[in-house]
Structure formats: C-alpha cells, structure tokens
Design an enzyme around this catalytic site. Structure first.
Site: not given
Ligand code: GLC
Length: 663
Positions: A318, A321, A388
């Site tokens: 995650d 980017e 998200d």
């Molecule tokens: C980001 C991710 C999401 C995750 C969050 C906390 O927003 O896209 O899926 O739950 O971080 O880690």
C-alpha cells in the site's frame, strides 16, 4: 509538431492513425486567478513534446489502466501520475493510483494499441477539441510502440506478450476475503471468524491492516496485539484460513529499528540535497527505499521472506504511489541516481516486484501480492485493488469501467473494496456490491477505520442470506475463474471483459458501462442504483440463457428485468459450458473429487484446467487439460494432457437432466 515523425498505421487500405503536422495550440487563457482560489489548472500548458492525431467520428478510446469516468475515454483528458487523492473519486479526476500509459483506439472493427514507454508524468487528451487526440509529456523518452490487432483479442495478446502476463495465481487467492482497517489483535480476528461461522458464510482470507505492526514499523509485529504471531498464524492455517498482511514502503525514521538502521547503513533510502529524504506517512517521519535499485529489492524481498516464514500467505503493498502526508515529494528527490519525477510512476511496480520475488524465493508456494500503485507490466508480480473508494452508488457503478479498463491495460487480477472503503455502507449497497464483487477476481470486503462495520453479520438476516448466497455462488464458480487465469497465460486476456471484446460487431456496446462479461460465456448485469429493483439488460446478438433457470432464454435485445435485492441478472451465451464445484465447496486449498459441468442449450466447446491449485508442479506437467464439447445438452470430452490425479466424477447437467461420467 516539433520533431516527431508522421505516422500512418494502415490496415489493408485503411489509415488507422494520422499524426497532424501542426503543433497543438498552447492554452492561452490566463488561469492564474483560478489557481489562486485553489482550482487545479489545465496542466496541458506544461506540455513539452506532444503527438497529436486526427480524431475521426468512429473512434473510441480504451485502456489507460484505472481511471474514473466511462470505459470509452473519448472526450476526456487523463494523466499518468500515480496519485493518492483521498477525495471521493469523480469523473474529472485526472489521475488515480496507477499509471498505464497504454491506450487502445477502436476504429470500426480495427483495434490499434499505443504504448508510451515513458515513466515520467504523461498527459493524454482524447479529443477535448473534438478534432484531434494527443499525448504529451515534458520529459522522458519519446518512444512509443504501436500494436495492431486487427481484433481486440489479438491486440491484447501482442501487448501482454511484450509487457508480461500473470503466471497462475494460487487458487486460494480467488476465495473470499475479509479486511478492515484494522483488526487489532487475535481477539478481534477470532470474533470475525466467529461472526462468519454463525452467519454460515465461508471466508478464506483474513487481512491484517497496519495495526498488526509495532508502531507502523514495516516488517515488525506488535508484541502487545499479536504476542505469538507465528503460532497464531499456524492456528489459523490449521483451521483453513489464509492471512494477508499489509506492508507500506515508508520506513519509520527510528534509530535502533533494524530496517531503518540497515537501510541507512547501506544507503538504501532516497536522498535530497545530499541527505536522506524524510516525509511523513503512518509511522510519522519516514524514509523511502529506492526500490529501483536491485540490491534494495533483494533486501526488501528477504524481509518479505521473513514475514512469510512466520506464516503470512500473501502480501498487500500500500501507499506506494508513493504517498506522503507532508506534501508531494520534490521532483528531484534522488532514488539512487534517478530523480523522483522519473521513478514516481514505477515506484509501486518495483515495490511489488521486490515483494513478489521475496515471496517466491522463500517458499515453494505461488506468491500472492496485491498493490495499490503500479505501472504497465506489473501483472507479472501482482494483483491490484482500486484503492480507497467510498460507500456510494457512484463507486459501485465506477467499479465496472474501472476493472474493465485495467483488464484492457494488461492487468487481469483486479477488484474493488466491496461495500466501499470510506463512509458508512448501507444494507442495500452492501448487497448490491457483493453481487457485483462475486465476479471480480479479487473478492474482498474492506472498510476504513471509523466507518460503520461492514462485515455482513453486522446486518439483518436478509442481508446475511443474500451475502451467503453470492459468496457460496462464487466458491462454486472457482473452476471457471481459475480457468480464466489459465487462459490468460496463453492469450493475455483478462477474466473481466467489456462486451465489445466478445461481440466486436455490435457498435452499440462500444461504451457500455453497466454490464460486463466474465470470460467468454457469462454476462453480468448488476443492479447499480438504490431503490431500483430492476435493470435494463442489453444482450448482444445471439441466444442467451438465464444462468439460474436454464429453461428461460432470450434473444439479443434490450429487456427491462426485475431484480429483487437478492438477484443479479446473469445470462449465458448459448452452447456454453460452465464448470462448477459442488455446493458447499469452500476448502479452496483442495481440488475436489467432483466437477460439475453446466451445459447450456446450444453447441460449444470448453477447455478446462485442473491442478493442485498451488506450487509449481504444473510447470513439470502436473496438471490435466480437458476439452469438453457440448452437443446441445450432451457431453463428450478429450483429455489433452494428463499429469495430475483426475476428478473421480464429472457430472454433466443440462435441461435434459444429469449424467455422471467416471473419467
Ligand atoms: C490506505 C489504503 C487502505 C488501508 C489504509 C490503512 O488508505 O488504501 O486500504 O486500509 O491505507 O492502511
């Protein structure tokens, strides 16, 4: 045009692409006032090199990875610049989390793909001026490749051959997963397991979001929350569950924390003006590994290996980017010798590669990785989810063009957060989303901290019953879904397909955003709005049979259909064979003894692949390949390859009844 060349790609006597000789007019409006008020100003004024082509009336544009808006990009402008924008995604968003600088032009029945081999920010304008379309960029190589179909399927085969295809995923990754930001400890996970058991809904994968870590330090686990991490995971395995943990690239700036210390000692982190570059993500002040460096990837992969040796089955990448809470990384932050502006779009790609290789090097099992950010070609290493989204109907609707566009860009393993990530979901939205999500390769319910609990057992009996129906249905569909990944290996085609991929002659479906095909046979038309217990079903030419009632069929056309909260219209192309595992199949690690084939009225044939579902035995030939033929309800088959223990029973079900074969 400044220094480009005139391109004329022609098929037989047709010219498919004509570059204009004149440079595009630069934007002349003064946008500074708008910018002062905080509006985003049209960044086409940034253009350096631009290639502009004549736009014709009959052209449509597809691909470009994950983007908002409809599947046909004609009339839209988008950018490739991986972005973590927490606002609710709308059509006017220029960029999303991923960059796929590849688009497909459909002109009549010809398809041409254009891949811009440039990792810097690139801008794509699909005809804002109604006369031309163009792509442009300020920096990076002016290298682009053309892929000519003529069919869309041939085009995708050529493009994915060049950029890479996904190898067979572990079969368990096609099972249902429950996620939440976050399950904080063993007790919470146990309550999820209990909730699902009571609701009698199967679940394969449990996800651990950032709170399993010690202070969000990547590659650590919290002693307090998971004091016996490895043995707890072993206990989950013994009960048939898989565990996927999140990892983020941001390494906490913290002397004494081994990952930080090792990275600092070896110069593995990005630098700025001669010093380690620090920004902020979940752990607070954090530094960024230079994943573009092979040594860094190896080091990262070894740490992923340690995670997997504790029992983690798959890894979720995650914030790559890369995300940053203290404003964007300056363009000239250095990842090794390369600047951020060049590495930005491939940062997630390299992180996924490092993670995949780490898993691969440390276990005999097939790696499973999910990522938020990536670039063209990442399907070699990872699956993706769309990031998200929000618990809103707009995002339920967006899920269709989003997933289809990813598939058209070479990414087969896709999914959205079922129920929506941000905001509070409702009973109706959750039911409609599970109906759509049951057809996505990545089948996961996920929601943000602070939102209404989204596990189905928090809802009433009707919701639980509907949810169970679709999750069970999906487990039954496992062999079809798995076959589609086998098929992807040889064809490059994604499981989720726009209708025009299967029915190229029907011009009226060139921009259909409310339906999709799963593979060549299954057409899905989910309800996508609140309060609407019906759909306008569009069926292409031919005969279509109701999946749930083989005796009901329709010819191509448009139909108003009722679809109560528990229903999602699914129609099957006549003559199709759909392989299913029997009702109650949930132990997705196990290849069952019985395969059921639904033979829909008509003639057709189908290739079915069977193996252990994990590991690499198949590379040594440990698999079976069957060719089944449907003669309007009766079955014949040939074994094309035999290398694995065969089903004990194959049941063929058609309108005329059921027959059992003992192969
Ligand atoms: C980001 C991710 C999401 C995750 C969050 C906390 O927003 O896209 O899926 O739950 O971080 O880690």
């Amino acid at each position: 045009m400044k220094d480009g060349l005139l391109i004329e790609a022609s098929s037989a006597s047709k010219i498919l692409l004509e570059e204009t000789k004149d440079s595009k007019e630069e934007a002349s409006e003064d946008l500074s006032l708008m910018a002062k008020e905080g509006h985003e100003v049209n960044s086409s004024i940034d253009r350096g090199i631009s290639h502009q082509f004549i736009l014709h009336e009959d052209e449509h544009f597809y691909g470009l990875g994950d983007h908002t808006g409809p599947i046909d990009l004609r009339g839209y402008k988008k950018e490739c610049w991986n972005s973590d924008n927490p606002a609710a995604q709308v059509d006017t968003f220029l960029s999303m989390y991923k960059s796929f600088p590849f688009f497909i032009i459909r002109k009549g029945n010809d398809y041409l793909g254009l891949y811009l081999d440039n990792t810097f920010k690139t801008i794509f304008d699909f005809g804002l001026d109604e006369k031309t379309f163009s792509f442009s960029f300020k920096e990076g190589p002016d290298d682009f490749y053309l892929f000519y179909g003529p069919t869309l399927k041939e085009l995708l085969a050529a493009f994915t051959k060049a950029t890479g295809r996904m190898s067979l995923p572990p079969r368990w990754s096609l099972g249902y997963g429950q996620c939440r930001w976050s399950y904080h400890n063993e007790a919470e996970l146990e309550s999820v397991i209990e909730g699902y058991k009571k609701a009698d809904i199967p679940v394969t994968t449990l996800y651990l979001d950032i709170d399993y870590m010690d202070g969000y330090r990547v590659f650590t686990t919290s002693e307090k929350s998971f004091p016996h991490f490895a043995s707890y995971l072993a206990s989950l395995h013994s009960r048939g569950y898989k565990v996927i943990t999140i990892i983020d690239p941001g390494v906490k700036e913290d002397k004494g924390y081994s990952i930080y210390d090792e990275g600092m000692k070896n110069g593995y982190f990005a630098t700025y003006k001669g010093k380690t570059y620090v920004n902020e993500v979940w752990p607070g002040r954090s530094v960024y590994p230079s994943f573009n460096n092979a040594d860094v990837r190896k080091w990262w992969g070894d740490n992923v290996g340690l995670l997997s040796s504790q029992g983690v089955d798959g890894v979720w990448c995650d914030m790559n980017e890369p995300a940053s809470f203290r404003g964007p990384l300056p363009d000239d932050v250095l990842f090794g010798k390369e600047e951020h502006k060049e590495i930005h779009n491939v940062y997630g790609y390299y992180m996924a590669e490092a993670t995949y290789e780490g898993l691969k090097g440390h276990t005999a099992k097939r790696p499973f990785v999910i990522t938020r950010a990536c670039f063209t070609g990442a399907s070699k290493f990872t699956s993706v989810w769309t990031g998200d989204n929000q618990s809103i109907y707009d995002h339920l609707r967006l899920a269709i063009p989003q997933q289809l566009s990813l598939g058209l860009s070479g990414m087969p393993f896709v999914g959205t957060d079922i129920g929506g990530f941000g905001g509070d979901t409702t009973k109706e939205l959750l039911c409609r989303w599970i109906e759509l999500g049951a057809f996505s390769p990545l089948f996961r319910n996920h929601s943000a901290a602070g939102t209404k609990r989204q596990e189905p057992y928090y809802f009433d009996k009707e919701t639980i019953d509907i949810y169970r129906k679709w999750v069970n249905f999906r487990y039954q569909l496992t062999p079809y879904m798995y076959d589609l990944f086998y098929n992807h290996l040889s064809t490059g085609l994604p499981p989720l397909r726009p209708l025009f991929m299967e029915f190229p002659d029907d011009a009226s479906i060139a921009n259909l955003n409310t339906e999709f095909m799963l593979g060549p046979s299954i057409l899905v038309s989910p309800v996508l709005s609140s309060g609407e217990n019906n759909v306008l079903l569009k069926l292409p030419q031919g005969r279509w049979i109701n999946f749930f009632d083989m005796s009901e069929s329709k010819n191509g056309g448009i139909y108003a259909l009722d679809a109560s909260l528990s229903e999602c219209p699914v129609y099957i192309r006549s003559g199709s064979i759909i392989p299913l595992f029997e009702k109650g199949y949930t132990n997705i690690d196990k290849t069952p003894d019985t395969l059921t084939l639904l033979l829909f009225p008509g003639e057709g044939s189908y290739i079915h692949y069977e193996d252990a579902g994990d590991g690499y035995g198949y590379i040594k030939g440990e698999y079976n390949l069957y060719e089944f033929t449907n003669h309007d309800g009766s079955l014949t088959y040939r074994l094309l390859h035999e290398g694995y223990r065969r089903y004990k029973k194959i049941i063929a079900r058609s309108l005329s009844g059921e027959t059992t074969l003992l192969p």
